[in-house]
Design a protein around this motif. Structure first.
Motif, PDB file in Angstrom:
ATOM      1  N   ALA A   1       0.830  -1.206   0.000  1.00  0.00           N
ATOM      2  CA  ALA A   1       0.000   0.000   0.000  1.00  0.00           C
ATOM      3  C   ALA A   1       0.867   1.260   0.000  1.00  0.00           C
ATOM      4  O   ALA A   1       0.569   2.239  -0.690  1.00  0.00           O
ATOM      5  N   ALA A   2       1.964   1.219   0.737  1.00  0.00           N
ATOM      6  CA  ALA A   2       2.855   2.382   0.815  1.00  0.00           C
ATOM      7  C   ALA A   2       3.551   2.642  -0.522  1.00  0.00           C
ATOM      8  O   ALA A   2       4.094   3.724  -0.753  1.00  0.00           O
ATOM      9  N   GLY A   3       3.533   1.667  -1.396  1.00  0.00           N
ATOM     10  CA  GLY A   3       4.205   1.819  -2.695  1.00  0.00           C
ATOM     11  C   GLY A   3       3.245   1.920  -3.865  1.00  0.00           C
ATOM     12  O   GLY A   3       3.667   1.835  -5.014  1.00  0.00           O
ATOM     13  N   GLY A   4       1.957   2.078  -3.584  1.00  0.00           N
ATOM     14  CA  GLY A   4       1.011   2.270  -4.686  1.00  0.00           C
ATOM     15  C   GLY A   4       0.400   0.997  -5.228  1.00  0.00           C
ATOM     16  O   GLY A   4      -0.308   1.010  -6.234  1.00  0.00           O
ATOM     17  N   THR A   5       0.668  -0.121  -4.572  1.00  0.00           N
ATOM     18  CA  THR A   5       0.098  -1.394  -5.023  1.00  0.00           C
ATOM     19  C   THR A   5      -1.220  -1.644  -4.300  1.00  0.00           C
ATOM     20  O   THR A   5      -1.281  -1.575  -3.067  1.00  0.00           O
TER      21      THR A   5
ATOM     22  N   ILE B   1       2.383   9.204  -3.025  1.00  0.00           N
ATOM     23  CA  ILE B   1       1.859  10.010  -1.921  1.00  0.00           C
ATOM     24  C   ILE B   1       0.476   9.551  -1.464  1.00  0.00           C
ATOM     25  O   ILE B   1       0.034   9.870  -0.367  1.00  0.00           O
ATOM     26  N   ARG B   2      -0.195   8.777  -2.328  1.00  0.00           N
ATOM     27  CA  ARG B   2      -1.537   8.330  -1.922  1.00  0.00           C
ATOM     28  C   ARG B   2      -1.913   7.079  -2.700  1.00  0.00           C
ATOM     29  O   ARG B   2      -1.639   6.990  -3.900  1.00  0.00           O
ATOM     30  N   THR B   3      -2.500   6.122  -2.007  1.00  0.00           N
ATOM     31  CA  THR B   3      -2.945   4.875  -2.626  1.00  0.00           C
ATOM     32  C   THR B   3      -4.419   4.691  -2.295  1.00  0.00           C
ATOM     33  O   THR B   3      -4.817   4.785  -1.127  1.00  0.00           O
ATOM     34  N   ILE B   4      -5.208   4.447  -3.337  1.00  0.00           N
ATOM     35  CA  ILE B   4      -6.666   4.340  -3.163  1.00  0.00           C
ATOM     36  C   ILE B   4      -7.122   2.962  -3.624  1.00  0.00           C
ATOM     37  O   ILE B   4      -6.814   2.537  -4.740  1.00  0.00           O
ATOM     38  N   LEU B   5      -7.825   2.264  -2.739  1.00  0.00           N
ATOM     39  CA  LEU B   5      -8.342   0.929  -3.045  1.00  0.00           C
ATOM     40  C   LEU B   5      -9.863   0.979  -2.979  1.00  0.00           C
ATOM     41  O   LEU B   5     -10.428   1.303  -1.933  1.00  0.00           O
ATOM     42  N   ARG B   6     -10.502   0.669  -4.082  1.00  0.00           N
ATOM     43  CA  ARG B   6     -11.965   0.709  -4.175  1.00  0.00           C
ATOM     44  C   ARG B   6     -12.521   1.993  -3.554  1.00  0.00           C
ATOM     45  O   ARG B   6     -13.450   1.974  -2.751  1.00  0.00           O
TER      46      ARG B   6
ATOM     47  N   TYR C   1      -3.419   4.582   1.943  1.00  0.00           N
ATOM     48  CA  TYR C   1      -2.112   5.145   2.285  1.00  0.00           C
ATOM     49  C   TYR C   1      -2.105   6.603   1.853  1.00  0.00           C
ATOM     50  O   TYR C   1      -2.549   6.934   0.757  1.00  0.00           O
ATOM     51  N   GLN C   2      -1.615   7.460   2.738  1.00  0.00           N
ATOM     52  CA  GLN C   2      -1.477   8.866   2.364  1.00  0.00           C
ATOM     53  C   GLN C   2      -0.357   9.503   3.173  1.00  0.00           C
ATOM     54  O   GLN C   2      -0.363   9.444   4.403  1.00  0.00           O
TER      55      GLN C   2
END
Ligand SMILES: [Zn+2]
Length: 434
Positions: free
Chosen positions: A73-77, A405-410, A415-416
């Motif tokens: 999550a911290a890496g955009g996955t 800087i930000r990861t969005i799941l559904r 993560y931000q």
């Protein structure tokens, strides 16, 4: 009432509602609970890392879904496909699949698909695995390093692929020839070889090419869909590409470490850079990069171990595996792959090859999974910044030019700006059956 939950504006706007992409287009009208100005940012479809080893249940002292998925999550996955071999018991039947699914649902921050295993003796279990929803079957053509996940001989691979074809399952192969690697390993070890150079010499490109050809031949015979994982060299990619031109349903994956690190780096970094197939010379790396357009997917092959397994006198005895899932996307950006190629290799192609129709692109109706990157924002990887269970990676000390800087799941931010979501939001993803 706002029209959407979130709008990301950059001229070409993305609106999210109810966890899905609700509208995508130029200068979208409508209001949202939150708007992000992305004119200075890079927006990627959520990365689907189709190759991680989280080792749960049974070996969480190596990693586990909690720490592994937080690193992702911290890496955009936003989605991982977890490999079947390092869990104990390994994912080679429906019961073991259920145990892993339960563990993942309890602990994963990101969505997950589960690989099943194809090993000698489990051909009768493949249908059960298909019915549970495995993303594919993984087979080792050489020693896997895990005792309860033996490699397949060619007869088993052929028969397994025949069954997989009937079940409409994809088979993935770790393609290195057991015959060549075992014989060379014995030769160098009996001669007293313990060094990195001995290990490199025991796993030549020829061993990879030989196994790729054998797997392709099995695909021709059986009609099974085939995916060659972690191809380390351009000649391997060309072999797959030529077979596909001849009508074989075969694709291939490579990993960031083959694009970024070389055999010389393995010599310099040591055990943390050990992997199989091994890192190759700079010339071979250039060839691989030159044919990146023929590569289908990129996965991290995140394969961690406890630190003591990386501390061995003899390099042959060191655990082979690179910890890298936290930086898959930033590493590819640093490797100067075009942004469109990155989106294709880490999301669109992965979703289409594995038939995860709810994901794989910023398109209306798909899951609203996004990785938002601040370009030209330097970050030096420190051990402390790693979310892995064991804070080790060959990339520690490397300065990356782009930061997630930000990861969005559904539609949910997981993560931000350095902060991870607390809830275990991950859900199982399954291929759509045709
Ligand atoms: Zn792997």
């Amino acid at each position: 009432m706002p029209d959407f939950d979130l709008i990301i504006r950059s001229g070409y706007d993305i609106a999210i509602g109810d966890g899905k992409f609700a509208a995508v287009g130029e200068n979208l009208r409508g209001s949202a609970r939150e708007e992000i100005d992305a004119t200075q940012l890079l927006v990627f479809p959520g990365v689907i890392d189709s190759h991680v080893h989280f080792n749960e249940p049974g070996r969480t002292e190596w990693e586990g879904f909690e720490t592994g998925s937080r690193a992702c999550a911290a890496g955009g996955t936003t989605t991982v496909f977890e490999m079947p071999l390092n869990a104990h018991p390994p994912t080679i039947d429906a019961t073991n699949f259920d145990a892993k699914r339960t563990a993942a649902e309890a602990n994963s921050l990101v969505d997950f698909g589960l690989w099943g295993g194809l090993v000698p003796g489990n051909l009768g279990e493949l249908e059960g695995l298909r019915n549970r929803g495995v993303v594919g079957l993984k087979a080792f053509m050489c020693n896997s390093g895990i005792e309860d996940f033996p490699s397949v001989d060619l007869a088993t691979l052929r028969e397994g692929m025949r069954i997989a074809a009937d079940l409409d399952l994809l088979v993935a192969a770790h393609a290195e020839s057991q015959e060549i690697t075992a014989s060379l390993t014995t030769r160098y070890r009996t001669a007293g070889g313990t060094e990195i150079s001995d290990y490199l010499a025991s796993r030549p490109i020829e061993a990879e090419l030989e196994a790729i050809q054998q797997a392709v031949d099995c695909a021709v015979e059986t009609g099974c869909r085939l995916h060659i994982v972690h191809v380390s060299c351009g000649r391997g990619v060309e072999l797959v590409s030529a077979a596909r031109k001849n009508g074989v349903d075969v694709t291939c994956e490579t990993c960031p470490h083959y694009l970024i690190l070389t055999a010389a780096d393995m010599e310099r970094i040591g055990p943390l850079a050990k992997c199989a197939p091994p890192l190759r010379d700079a010339d071979e790396q250039d060839e691989l990069r030159d044919c990146i357009s023929k590569v289908d997917t990129i996965g991290s092959d995140h394969s961690p171990s406890p630190p003591e397994m990386k501390r061995r006198e003899n390099f042959f005895d060191v655990w082979g595996g690179i910890s890298g899932c936290q930086h898959l996307l930033p590493l590819l950006l640093d490797a100067s792959l075009p942004n469109n190629d990155i989106a294709r290799l880490t999301s669109e192609n992965v979703a289409s090859r594995f038939r995860i129709t709810v994901k794989g692109g910023i398109l209306e109706g798909k899951d609203a999974d996004l990785s938002i990157v601040s370009p030209e924002t330097e970050e030096t990887i420190t051990a402390h910044s790693l979310h892995y269970r064991h804070q080790q990676s060959p990339y520690v000390g490397r300065t990356l030019r782009n930061r997630v800087i930000r990861t969005i799941l559904r539609g949910q931010t997981i993560y931000q700006d350095g902060k991870l979501g607390a809830r275990r939001t991950g859900r199982l993803v399954r291929p759509t059956r045709q």
